[in-house]
Design a protein around this motif. Structure first.
Motif: not given
Length: 204
Positions: A8, A13, A54, A81-83, A104
């Motif tokens: 990431d 983070l 990410d 793992l992401t927005t 996230k």
């Protein structure tokens, strides 16, 4: 102890996640990379059980990198793992070999539960994503101003090169935009893309 690698580009983070995982007692972070290129160099050496990946990496898309990792190291379980919580991105990530998907802002327990589930060979979707995949496909598709403009030109039958000249972008950028539109609208090809755009009234 589950071996975890985090990929990431957000350093705050990754530090937070490392602290959380190392303090869990069930997993340990054996490596952190801030780009796909950095990860490539050490992945064979780190040999993780779980790769926390990410989707929006600075060098290549996490979607493509997930596919690459699963091809080279099939034993590594990828936990996205992401927005991004768009249906098409989630679907594509899972199709490319990810075993799980976390947003996230997921709760601490969800992050650790996700790591344990995919390390054991299972799949894991955080609560939000689970609801998203179960929900009937919503009809409302949100496009940026630029995407709408591009969609209109595609519908007029212009080629990537012609569109590039018209809106002063490189053909390569147009190609990438077109690919994203196909993904966003869940269309197999340009003809389907145009049909959906007209049906959904995305172009006037």
């Amino acid at each position: 102890m589950i071996r975890v690698v985090i990929v990431d580009d957000h350093k705050i983070l990754t530090e937070g996640l490392k602290g959380l995982i190392d303090g869990s007692g069930s997993a340990i972070v054996v490596g952190v990379a801030h780009s796909a290129a950095e990860c490539r160099l050490s992945l064979g050496f780190w040999k993780p059980d779980v790769l926390l990946l990410d989707v929006g990496l600075p060098d290549i898309s996490g979607l493509d990198f997930c596919k690459e990792v699963k091809t080279q190291f099939p034993a590594i379980n990828v936990l996205a793992l992401t927005t991004h919580d768009e249906y098409s991105i989630v679907r594509q990530m899972l199709d490319n070999g990810a075993s799980g998907y976390l947003i996230k802002n997921a709760m601490t327990e969800e992050v650790l539960a996700g790591i344990q589930a995919v390390a054991a060979g299972g799949t894991f979707l955080c609560h939000e994503v689970d609801l998203l995949l179960k929900r009937p496909r919503e009809k409302h598709i949100w496009l940026t101003e630029r995407e709408r403009e591009l969609l209109k030109l595609i519908a007029e039958g212009l080629t990537n090169g012609e569109i590039a000249d018209r809106i002063f972008l490189s053909p390569e950028t147009i190609k990438s935009y077109r690919k994203n539109l196909l993904l966003k609208l869940d269309a197999k090809n340009t003809a389907v893309l145009v049909r959906i755009a007209i049906e959904q009234k995305l172009i006037g």
